[in-house]
Design an enzyme around this catalytic site. Sequence first.
Site, PDB file in Angstrom:
ATOM      1  N   HIS A 235      41.852 -15.910  19.560  1.00  0.00           N
ATOM      2  CA  HIS A 235      42.193 -15.015  20.665  1.00  0.00           C
ATOM      3  C   HIS A 235      42.870 -13.770  20.121  1.00  0.00           C
ATOM      4  O   HIS A 235      43.731 -13.886  19.259  1.00  0.00           O
ATOM      5  CB  HIS A 235      43.144 -15.721  21.644  1.00  0.00           C
ATOM      6  CG  HIS A 235      43.647 -14.805  22.718  1.00  0.00           C
ATOM      7  ND1 HIS A 235      42.857 -14.425  23.779  1.00  0.00           N
ATOM      8  CD2 HIS A 235      44.844 -14.177  22.877  1.00  0.00           C
ATOM      9  CE1 HIS A 235      43.554 -13.610  24.555  1.00  0.00           C
ATOM     10  NE2 HIS A 235      44.765 -13.433  24.037  1.00  0.00           N
TER      11      HIS A 235
ATOM     12  N   LYS B 167       0.804  -1.225   0.000  1.00  0.00           N
ATOM     13  CA  LYS B 167       0.000   0.000   0.000  1.00  0.00           C
ATOM     14  C   LYS B 167       0.838   1.277   0.000  1.00  0.00           C
ATOM     15  O   LYS B 167       0.379   2.320  -0.442  1.00  0.00           O
ATOM     16  CB  LYS B 167      -1.002  -0.006   1.141  1.00  0.00           C
ATOM     17  CG  LYS B 167      -0.448   0.162   2.521  1.00  0.00           C
ATOM     18  CD  LYS B 167      -1.606   0.275   3.499  1.00  0.00           C
ATOM     19  CE  LYS B 167      -1.084   0.649   4.859  1.00  0.00           C
ATOM     20  NZ  LYS B 167      -2.113   0.910   5.824  1.00  0.00           N
TER      21      LYS B 167
ATOM     22  N   GLY C 246       9.341  -2.953   1.461  1.00  0.00           N
ATOM     23  CA  GLY C 246      10.185  -3.246   2.633  1.00  0.00           C
ATOM     24  C   GLY C 246       9.464  -3.229   3.964  1.00  0.00           C
ATOM     25  O   GLY C 246      10.016  -3.656   4.976  1.00  0.00           O
ATOM     26  N   GLY C 247       8.229  -2.701   3.982  1.00  0.00           N
ATOM     27  CA  GLY C 247       7.414  -2.789   5.193  1.00  0.00           C
ATOM     28  C   GLY C 247       7.958  -2.018   6.378  1.00  0.00           C
ATOM     29  O   GLY C 247       8.806  -1.114   6.228  1.00  0.00           O
TER      30      GLY C 247
HETATM   31  P1  FAD Z   1       5.719  -5.522   7.968  1.00  0.00           P
HETATM   32  O1  FAD Z   1       7.173  -5.297   7.897  1.00  0.00           O
HETATM   33  O2  FAD Z   1       4.941  -4.787   8.980  1.00  0.00           O
HETATM   34  O3  FAD Z   1       5.141  -5.286   6.523  1.00  0.00           O
HETATM   35  C1  FAD Z   1       3.791  -5.320   6.232  1.00  0.00           C
HETATM   36  C2  FAD Z   1       3.527  -4.491   5.006  1.00  0.00           C
HETATM   37  O4  FAD Z   1       2.202  -4.752   4.553  1.00  0.00           O
HETATM   38  C3  FAD Z   1       3.580  -2.981   5.242  1.00  0.00           C
HETATM   39  O5  FAD Z   1       4.465  -2.384   4.328  1.00  0.00           O
HETATM   40  C4  FAD Z   1       2.158  -2.510   5.012  1.00  0.00           C
HETATM   41  O6  FAD Z   1       2.075  -1.228   4.432  1.00  0.00           O
HETATM   42  C5  FAD Z   1       1.634  -3.563   4.051  1.00  0.00           C
HETATM   43  N1  FAD Z   1       0.179  -3.708   4.059  1.00  0.00           N
HETATM   44  C6  FAD Z   1      -0.648  -3.866   5.121  1.00  0.00           C
HETATM   45  N2  FAD Z   1      -1.926  -4.041   4.720  1.00  0.00           N
HETATM   46  C7  FAD Z   1      -1.904  -3.985   3.366  1.00  0.00           C
HETATM   47  C8  FAD Z   1      -2.903  -4.102   2.370  1.00  0.00           C
HETATM   48  N3  FAD Z   1      -4.181  -4.343   2.664  1.00  0.00           N
HETATM   49  N4  FAD Z   1      -2.541  -3.980   1.080  1.00  0.00           N
HETATM   50  C9  FAD Z   1      -1.229  -3.756   0.743  1.00  0.00           C
HETATM   51  N5  FAD Z   1      -0.259  -3.652   1.646  1.00  0.00           N
HETATM   52  C10 FAD Z   1      -0.577  -3.774   2.933  1.00  0.00           C
HETATM   53  N6  FAD Z   1      12.727  -6.882  13.997  1.00  0.00           N
HETATM   54  C11 FAD Z   1      13.928  -7.493  13.935  1.00  0.00           C
HETATM   55  O7  FAD Z   1      13.991  -8.690  13.666  1.00  0.00           O
HETATM   56  N7  FAD Z   1      15.083  -6.797  14.165  1.00  0.00           N
HETATM   57  C12 FAD Z   1      15.071  -5.477  14.487  1.00  0.00           C
HETATM   58  O8  FAD Z   1      16.120  -4.883  14.690  1.00  0.00           O
HETATM   59  C13 FAD Z   1      13.826  -4.816  14.564  1.00  0.00           C
HETATM   60  N8  FAD Z   1      13.763  -3.509  14.865  1.00  0.00           N
HETATM   61  C14 FAD Z   1      12.555  -2.889  14.899  1.00  0.00           C
HETATM   62  C15 FAD Z   1      12.510  -1.536  15.238  1.00  0.00           C
HETATM   63  C16 FAD Z   1      11.309  -0.879  15.284  1.00  0.00           C
HETATM   64  C17 FAD Z   1      11.286   0.580  15.646  1.00  0.00           C
HETATM   65  C18 FAD Z   1      10.104  -1.564  14.977  1.00  0.00           C
HETATM   66  C19 FAD Z   1       8.793  -0.861  14.987  1.00  0.00           C
HETATM   67  C20 FAD Z   1      10.136  -2.910  14.657  1.00  0.00           C
HETATM   68  C21 FAD Z   1      11.355  -3.579  14.627  1.00  0.00           C
HETATM   69  N9  FAD Z   1      11.436  -4.942  14.321  1.00  0.00           N
HETATM   70  C22 FAD Z   1      12.651  -5.564  14.298  1.00  0.00           C
HETATM   71  C23 FAD Z   1      10.233  -5.741  14.030  1.00  0.00           C
HETATM   72  C24 FAD Z   1      10.079  -5.913  12.505  1.00  0.00           C
HETATM   73  O9  FAD Z   1      10.022  -4.652  11.894  1.00  0.00           O
HETATM   74  C25 FAD Z   1       8.828  -6.721  12.197  1.00  0.00           C
HETATM   75  O10 FAD Z   1       8.824  -7.923  12.930  1.00  0.00           O
HETATM   76  C26 FAD Z   1       8.764  -7.039  10.710  1.00  0.00           C
HETATM   77  O11 FAD Z   1       8.758  -5.869   9.945  1.00  0.00           O
HETATM   78  C27 FAD Z   1       7.530  -7.872  10.389  1.00  0.00           C
HETATM   79  O12 FAD Z   1       7.522  -8.161   9.033  1.00  0.00           O
HETATM   80  P2  FAD Z   1       6.183  -8.447   8.229  1.00  0.00           P
HETATM   81  O13 FAD Z   1       6.616  -8.785   6.858  1.00  0.00           O
HETATM   82  O14 FAD Z   1       5.353  -9.421   8.973  1.00  0.00           O
HETATM   83  O15 FAD Z   1       5.354  -7.086   8.244  1.00  0.00           O
END
Ligand code: FAD
Length: 466
Positions: free
Chosen positions: A444, A33, A38-39
Amino acid sequence: MQYDVVIIGSGPGGYTAAIRCAQLDMKTAIIEKYDTLGGTCLNVGCIPSKALLDSTEHFHNASSAFETHGIQLKDLKIDFKQMIKRKSEVVEQTVGGVKWLMDKNKITVFHGIGSFVDKNTIKVKKNDGGEEEITTKNTIIATGSKPASIPNVTIDKKRIITSTEALSLEKLPKSMIVIGAGVIGAEMGSVYARLGTEVTMVEYMDAMIPTMDKTMGKELFKALKKIGIKFNFSHKVLEVKSTTKQVTVKAENKKGEEVTFKAEYCLVATGRKPYTEGLGLENIGIKTDDRGRISVNEHLETSAAGVYAIGDVVEGLMLAHKAEEEGVFVAESIAGQKPHVNYLLIPNVVYTWPEVASVGYTEEEVKEKGIAHKIGTFPFRALGRARASMDLDGVVKVIASEETDEILGVHIIGARAADMIAAGVTAMEYRASAEDVSRMSHAHPTYMEAVKEACLAATANRPINI
Ligand code: FAD
Ligand code: NAI
C-alpha cells in the site's frame, strides 16, 4: 554449409526461435529481407509506437496535469521532428541489440529474401544482388504480417496511410481520420490526439477494441473521448479518396445514410494479414487457409515434415509475445523436448492511457460457454495511489468460477495495467482462486490493490475500501 535449423524472418518469433535453437546446440541461421533485424515489432510496431506513446503522454501531462501538481511550465511546445528522431533512435538501439544477440549466440545472419527450393534447400536472394543456396534439416517460417486494407481503399502511403507511415510523419497533422477503433486505432489515435491533431475514428462495430471484454471498450471510449477523439461507431466505410493535401472518407451510418469525413490524413487500421509472398510455399506443397495463414498442426509443423511456422503468419493472436512463445516451443520440439504453450494465458495489452490489459476469458466468453461465474470489480477511483497520481480512470474486473472460485479472467483498464496483468497471468498459471489472491498482502499504496479488492469482490462480495 548444412544447418540444423534455418529461420525465415527475424521478428520476435524468428529471432527468439533462433536464440533458443542456438542455446540447444543447433547450428542455426536466420534470413531477414530488411537490413535491420527485429521484424515488424521492433522496426515499425511495438517499440516505435510505445516510444511515441510515451513522448506524447509526457506532453499531454505537461499541458493538462502539471499545473494541478503545482508545476508551472512556460511556453510548452512540441518539437515533432525531435519526437520522431528520438523514436528512431530507440528503434536503432533495439534492433542493434538483436544483431548483438545473434552474434553472441553464433547465429549466421543472411540479409535477403528467403524462399524454398525444396524442403531442405533455401535460396537467399541477397540484398547486395548475390544469391546463395543453403541446406537445412529444419526450417521455421516466421515471416509475420503486413497491414490489411478494406474494399475500395487503396493505401497510397502518402495521405492514406498505415501504422508504418503514421510512425514517421514529417509534420504534425492538423487532422486525421482513423478507420478502425481496434488496437492500432486506439494507440496511434491517442498519439496524435494528445498532440492536438483532430482525430476522428470511424469504426464498423458498435464499440472500441471489440474483441476484448466489453467493459474495457466502454471505459476506454470514455477516456479517449476526454482527450478529444471523436467516435463514429457502426459506420461502414464505403470508399476513401485522396488528393495531394486531403483525404475524403465516405461511410454509411447505422441508419443507412451516407456520411463524409475530410482530413489531412486517413490512417487505415483495420487489421493485418499474414505475409507469405515470395516464400515459394508452392514448391513444397504448403497451403494457406482462407485468411492467408499457413496451416500447421499442434506441433506448429506444416504439411511438409521439418518445416514449421510461427507468429503472425499462423492462426492466433497477432502479438509479439505469442510469436516468441511459439518460437521457443518449436525450437524445443525440434530438440526432442515436450514444450507447451497455454494460449488462454497470453495477455493482451493496449498501451493507451489508461492502459488496457487482459488475460483469460472475457465475460462474453464465459456467458457464451455457459460457465457459471462470479464477477468482482473495483474502480481505480477508490485507490489512494490513483488519487495521489491523478490517475482516477479505470477499473479491475475479475471473473471467477462460481463453483470453484478459480480465476477465469482478469481485465484491467487503468494506470500501469500493462505491467499489472502479469499478476493475473501468474495467478491463472497456478490456478489460483479469487480468495487465494485476496488473502495475499499487496503493498500500500499501489495500483495492484485494485486487483486484490476485485478478487475480494469476486470471491465473497466483500471489498474493503468501497
Ligand atoms: P514480424 O515481426 O512481422 O517479422 C517478420 C519478419 O520476416 C519481417 O522482418 C519481414 O521482413 C521478414 N520476412 C518476411 N518474408 C521474408 C522472406 N521471404 N525472407 C526473409 N525475410 C522475410 N504486439 C505486441 O505484442 N505488443 C505491442 O505493443 C505491439 N504493438 C504493435 C504496434 C504496431 C503499430 C504494429 C503494426 C504491431 C504491433 N504489435 C504488437 C504486433 C507485433 O508487431 C507482431 O505480432 C509481431 O511483430 C509478430 O512477430 P513475427 O515474428 O511473427 O513477425
Ligand atoms: P484490430 O483487429 O485490433 O482492429 C481493427 C478494427 O478495425 C476493428 O475494430 C474492426 O472492427 C475495424 N474494422 C474492420 N473493417 C472495418 C471497416 N471496413 N470500417 C471500419 N472499421 C473496420 O487491428 P489493428 O488495430 O489494425 O491491429 C492489427 C494487429 O496488430 C492486431 O491484431 C494486434 O494484435 C496487433 N497490434 C497489437 C498491439 C498491442 O499489442 N498493443 C498494438 C498494435 C497492433
